[in-house]
Design a protein around this motif. Structure first.
Motif, PDB file in Angstrom:
ATOM      1  N   PHE A   4       0.181  -2.026   4.268  1.00 41.01           N
ATOM      2  CA  PHE A   4      -0.345  -2.573   5.519  1.00 41.01           C
ATOM      3  C   PHE A   4      -0.285  -1.542   6.650  1.00 41.01           C
ATOM      4  O   PHE A   4      -1.246  -1.371   7.400  1.00 41.01           O
ATOM      5  CB  PHE A   4       0.433  -3.843   5.916  1.00 41.01           C
ATOM      6  CG  PHE A   4       0.093  -4.331   7.290  1.00 41.01           C
ATOM      7  CD1 PHE A   4      -1.064  -5.063   7.506  1.00 41.01           C
ATOM      8  CD2 PHE A   4       0.902  -4.016   8.370  1.00 41.01           C
ATOM      9  CE1 PHE A   4      -1.397  -5.486   8.781  1.00 41.01           C
ATOM     10  CE2 PHE A   4       0.579  -4.439   9.651  1.00 41.01           C
ATOM     11  CZ  PHE A   4      -0.577  -5.180   9.855  1.00 41.01           C
ATOM     12  N   ASP A   5       0.836  -0.845   6.750  1.00 37.66           N
ATOM     13  CA  ASP A   5       1.056   0.116   7.843  1.00 37.66           C
ATOM     14  C   ASP A   5       0.084   1.297   7.804  1.00 37.66           C
ATOM     15  O   ASP A   5      -0.051   2.020   8.797  1.00 37.66           O
ATOM     16  CB  ASP A   5       2.497   0.649   7.770  1.00 37.66           C
ATOM     17  CG  ASP A   5       3.496  -0.473   7.566  1.00 37.66           C
ATOM     18  OD1 ASP A   5       4.042  -0.970   8.566  1.00 37.66           O
ATOM     19  OD2 ASP A   5       3.712  -0.865   6.406  1.00 37.66           O
ATOM     20  N   THR A 107      -6.195  -5.907  11.850  1.00 39.20           N
ATOM     21  CA  THR A 107      -4.871  -5.847  11.217  1.00 39.20           C
ATOM     22  C   THR A 107      -3.928  -6.708  12.044  1.00 39.20           C
ATOM     23  O   THR A 107      -4.000  -6.713  13.272  1.00 39.20           O
ATOM     24  CB  THR A 107      -4.313  -4.407  11.141  1.00 39.20           C
ATOM     25  OG1 THR A 107      -4.169  -3.893  12.458  1.00 39.20           O
ATOM     26  CG2 THR A 107      -5.218  -3.497  10.325  1.00 39.20           C
ATOM     27  N   PRO A 109       0.273  -7.929  11.772  1.00 41.65           N
ATOM     28  CA  PRO A 109       1.543  -8.096  11.062  1.00 41.65           C
ATOM     29  C   PRO A 109       1.893  -9.582  10.985  1.00 41.65           C
ATOM     30  O   PRO A 109       1.585 -10.348  11.893  1.00 41.65           O
ATOM     31  CB  PRO A 109       2.566  -7.357  11.932  1.00 41.65           C
ATOM     32  CG  PRO A 109       1.786  -6.607  12.947  1.00 41.65           C
ATOM     33  CD  PRO A 109       0.432  -7.223  13.038  1.00 41.65           C
ATOM     34  N   SER A 110       2.512  -9.994   9.915  1.00 39.51           N
ATOM     35  CA  SER A 110       2.959 -11.376   9.788  1.00 39.51           C
ATOM     36  C   SER A 110       4.054 -11.659  10.810  1.00 39.51           C
ATOM     37  O   SER A 110       4.971 -10.856  10.984  1.00 39.51           O
ATOM     38  CB  SER A 110       3.498 -11.622   8.371  1.00 39.51           C
ATOM     39  OG  SER A 110       4.090 -12.908   8.304  1.00 39.51           O
ATOM     40  N   PRO A 114       8.302 -10.290   7.803  1.00 41.63           N
ATOM     41  CA  PRO A 114       8.127  -8.895   8.239  1.00 41.63           C
ATOM     42  C   PRO A 114       7.768  -7.919   7.119  1.00 41.63           C
ATOM     43  O   PRO A 114       7.450  -6.768   7.407  1.00 41.63           O
ATOM     44  CB  PRO A 114       9.487  -8.542   8.849  1.00 41.63           C
ATOM     45  CG  PRO A 114      10.453  -9.505   8.269  1.00 41.63           C
ATOM     46  CD  PRO A 114       9.684 -10.755   7.957  1.00 41.63           C
ATOM     47  N   ARG A 116       5.128  -8.047   5.285  1.00 37.02           N
ATOM     48  CA  ARG A 116       3.691  -8.105   4.982  1.00 37.02           C
ATOM     49  C   ARG A 116       2.844  -8.224   6.237  1.00 37.02           C
ATOM     50  O   ARG A 116       3.353  -8.474   7.323  1.00 37.02           O
ATOM     51  CB  ARG A 116       3.394  -9.270   4.048  1.00 37.02           C
ATOM     52  CG  ARG A 116       3.764 -10.625   4.642  1.00 37.02           C
ATOM     53  CD  ARG A 116       3.789 -11.727   3.632  1.00 37.02           C
ATOM     54  NE  ARG A 116       4.947 -11.558   2.771  1.00 37.02           N
ATOM     55  CZ  ARG A 116       5.269 -12.364   1.773  1.00 37.02           C
ATOM     56  NH1 ARG A 116       4.511 -13.387   1.509  1.00 37.02           N
ATOM     57  NH2 ARG A 116       6.330 -12.145   1.037  1.00 37.02           N
ATOM     58  N   GLY A 117       1.547  -8.058   6.046  1.00 36.46           N
ATOM     59  CA  GLY A 117       0.599  -8.213   7.140  1.00 36.46           C
ATOM     60  C   GLY A 117      -0.758  -8.608   6.590  1.00 36.46           C
ATOM     61  O   GLY A 117      -0.992  -8.566   5.383  1.00 36.46           O
ATOM     62  N   ARG A 144       4.028  -4.450   3.461  1.00 36.42           N
ATOM     63  CA  ARG A 144       4.386  -3.346   4.350  1.00 36.42           C
ATOM     64  C   ARG A 144       5.267  -2.380   3.589  1.00 36.42           C
ATOM     65  O   ARG A 144       5.808  -2.703   2.531  1.00 36.42           O
ATOM     66  CB  ARG A 144       5.123  -3.866   5.570  1.00 36.42           C
ATOM     67  CG  ARG A 144       4.240  -4.811   6.408  1.00 36.42           C
ATOM     68  CD  ARG A 144       4.839  -5.122   7.714  1.00 36.42           C
ATOM     69  NE  ARG A 144       4.538  -3.995   8.609  1.00 36.42           N
ATOM     70  CZ  ARG A 144       4.653  -4.067   9.919  1.00 36.42           C
ATOM     71  NH1 ARG A 144       5.107  -5.174  10.493  1.00 36.42           N
ATOM     72  NH2 ARG A 144       4.354  -3.037  10.664  1.00 36.42           N
TER      73      ARG A 144
END
Length: 146
Positions: A4-5, A107, A109-110, A114, A116-117, A144
């Protein structure tokens, strides 16, 4: 592995792989999933508004997934959350060579998990002339970096 990042809003990836729409592929797929005359019968297709065999919509979506899986780097996808804004702009015809461009359009972030996103990508499928055949927005849940 792409997490994700690693996603950047606005980035575009022109997938190097290509997919050729052959008679065997079009007829075989449509015979099972969508046996309309312009998908399975060359004579009927020649008399249609398309003038030739065309791939059915489900086949087009399968081609998008096939090409997306050929990104140079694997993505840490946890799961697909949905497909939106699915549009068929032009027919994918016998002999077309298709290519896929993937554009990152969001995008997030969840807020509850934390690790995942959520990433939204626009898939743009084009023929050999650069004409847009198909578009959709894909929403993915992506891990992530640990």
């Amino acid at each position: 592995m792409r997490h994700f990042d690693d996603f950047v809003l606005g980035e575009r990836h022109d997938i190097p792989a290509r997919y050729e729409m052959t008679k065997d592929e079009i007829v075989s797929f449509a015979s099972k999933w969508d046996p309309q005359p312009f998908h399975v019968d060359e004579a009927a297709a020649a008399k249609s508004i398309y003038g030739t065999l065309t791939a059915c919509g489900t086949h087009i979506q399968a081609v998008v997934l096939f090409l997306a899986a050929r990104l140079p780097e694997e993505t840490a996808v946890i799961g697909a959350l949905g497909y939106d804004e699915v549009r068929f702009h032009k027919a994918a015809k016998l002999g077309d060579t298709l290519r896929l461009v993937i554009e990152c359009i969001e995008t997030k972030p969840s807020s509850s998990k934390p690790d995942r996103g959520v990433v939204k990508n626009r898939h743009i499928l084009m023929n050999q002339s650069g004409e847009t055949i198909f578009t959709q927005t894909t929403t993915l849940l992506i891990a992530r970096k640990a």
